[in-house]
Enzyme design. Structure first.
Site, PDB file in Angstrom:
ATOM      1  N   GLY A 137       0.822  -1.200   0.000  1.00 32.70           N
ATOM      2  CA  GLY A 137       0.000   0.000   0.000  1.00 32.70           C
ATOM      3  C   GLY A 137       0.857   1.252   0.000  1.00 32.70           C
ATOM      4  O   GLY A 137       0.452   2.303   0.496  1.00 32.70           O
ATOM      5  N   GLY A 162       0.918   4.460   3.679  1.00 37.64           N
ATOM      6  CA  GLY A 162       2.069   3.731   3.176  1.00 37.64           C
ATOM      7  C   GLY A 162       3.122   4.645   2.585  1.00 37.64           C
ATOM      8  O   GLY A 162       4.323   4.511   2.863  1.00 37.64           O
ATOM      9  N   THR A 180      -8.312  -9.781   0.769  1.00 39.37           N
ATOM     10  CA  THR A 180      -7.262  -8.784   0.523  1.00 39.37           C
ATOM     11  C   THR A 180      -6.475  -8.464   1.785  1.00 39.37           C
ATOM     12  O   THR A 180      -5.242  -8.546   1.809  1.00 39.37           O
ATOM     13  CB  THR A 180      -7.887  -7.491  -0.034  1.00 39.37           C
ATOM     14  OG1 THR A 180      -8.637  -7.789  -1.214  1.00 39.37           O
ATOM     15  CG2 THR A 180      -6.807  -6.465  -0.351  1.00 39.37           C
ATOM     16  N   TYR A 195     -24.610  -9.705   4.090  1.00 36.61           N
ATOM     17  CA  TYR A 195     -23.326  -9.009   4.076  1.00 36.61           C
ATOM     18  C   TYR A 195     -23.451  -7.663   4.766  1.00 36.61           C
ATOM     19  O   TYR A 195     -24.366  -6.884   4.495  1.00 36.61           O
ATOM     20  CB  TYR A 195     -22.857  -8.794   2.638  1.00 36.61           C
ATOM     21  CG  TYR A 195     -21.557  -8.027   2.512  1.00 36.61           C
ATOM     22  CD1 TYR A 195     -20.341  -8.631   2.833  1.00 36.61           C
ATOM     23  CD2 TYR A 195     -21.538  -6.703   2.064  1.00 36.61           C
ATOM     24  CE1 TYR A 195     -19.139  -7.937   2.723  1.00 36.61           C
ATOM     25  CE2 TYR A 195     -20.340  -6.006   1.938  1.00 36.61           C
ATOM     26  CZ  TYR A 195     -19.148  -6.625   2.269  1.00 36.61           C
ATOM     27  OH  TYR A 195     -17.963  -5.938   2.146  1.00 36.61           O
TER      28      TYR A 195
END
Length: 318
Positions: free
Chosen positions: A28, A34, A128, A177
């Site tokens: 990132g 990052g 991820t 979800y």
């Protein structure tokens, strides 16, 4: 005892550090926390490797760091953490290009995104944020072991308060979800991974830390709606009223990562969750801080390790 706090910046944390000769890889790294972490570390002499999925954004971030810090040693690595094939390819490339990595910072992530799946069929946030980093770490571990600093930092979040890991339905196929529950699950997974990895690596002198950077406006929030933003602002106002830290700047948000990656007082103290430049207390009640006990459940950490190996189809036995 740390002298830093919620308002400290990465530059302040690193002011007394000499990172010359160290190689630090940051996922990132093309933007936000990052990029700021990489900039601050490059300013202290580190060779930084920015890893992200967009080659153009990586090049722009690297150029920005070089422009601000003449002579900065910045390299890039393309990796899409939502694709195990990409992670494997990047892991093999990195192992070849960077046989020594002193600090690995697993910083990349997605937050509160619409329901979806990774290239391999995993729920996007779990796939991820956790599985991509789990597999990448496996490939980079020999390089970390060859380093001198021997630290791994996994970016988690206070959002782990929202949910533990539901081993019966990791991908939300059996339940409705909820984007925040899914994010919370992935962030708890980051802490459990930290615990399990520390157990395995401590005998080799490697320390692993989980970090909550704080509430920061970065492109991590690109999926948030106006209602989401209003809710976050309200939460931050409540936190401020309770004496907790409010929204941070990006330099402040990178501070705890920088502290966990370099602070000499943390040597031998891995396996913990850090926030505001200190080791957080285990707390199941405080909505504004602390680490939940289920994130420190070592049985759950071992179960997650086993499940993760099964899901990525590789054995990760340091």
């Amino acid at each position: 005892m740390t002298v830093f706090n919620a308002q400290s910046t990465a530059d302040e944390v690193l002011a007394g550090c000499d990172l010359a000769g160290q190689t630090i890889l940051i996922t990132g790294g093309a933007s936000g926390l990052g990029q700021e972490t990489a900039r601050a570390m490059a300013a202290r002499g580190a060779r930084v490797v920015l890893a992200a999925r967009d080659e153009g954004k990586l090049a722009a971030a690297a150029d920005a760091i070089r422009a601000e810090i003449p002579g900065a040693e910045v390299e890039t690595l393309v990796v899409d953490l939502a694709s195990l094939a990409s992670v494997r390819a990047a892991g093999e490339e990195a192992a070849s290009r960077f046989p020594v990595i002193d600090v690995l910072i697993n910083n990349a992530g997605v937050m509160a995104c619409p329901q979806g799946t990774t290239a391999d069929g995993f729920e996007t946030q779990f796939g991820t944020n956790h599985l991509g980093h789990f597999l990448l770490t496996k490939y980079l571990l020999p390089s970390v072991e060859a380093g001198s600093a021997k630290r791994i930092v996994n970016l988690s979040s206070r959002a782990h308060h929202r949910a533990g890991v539901d081993f019966s339905d990791l991908d939300f196929t059996q339940r409705p979800y909820d984007k925040w529950e899914a994010y919370g699950q992935s962030k708890t997974a980051n802490i459990l991974f930290t615990r399990a990895l520390q157990q395995r690596l401590a005998p080799r002198g490697i320390d692993v830390f989980a970090v909550h950077p704080g509430g920061i406006a970065t492109n991590l929030g690109r999926h948030l709606t106006q209602d989401d933003l209003k809710e976050l602002v309200a939460r931050m106002q409540d936190a401020t009223a309770a004496g907790a830290s409010a929204f941070k700047t990006i330099p402040q948000g990178a501070a705890t990562t920088a502290w966990a990656a370099t602070a000499p007082e943390l040597a031998g103290k891995g396996g913990v969750y850090c926030e505001d430049c200190h080791i957080a207390a285990q707390d199941d009640a405080d909505p504004h801080g602390g680490v939940r006990s289920y994130a420190y459940d070592d049985e759950a950490a071992e179960r997650l390790w086993t499940v993760s190996e099964e899901l990525v189809g590789e054995s990760f036995r340091p």
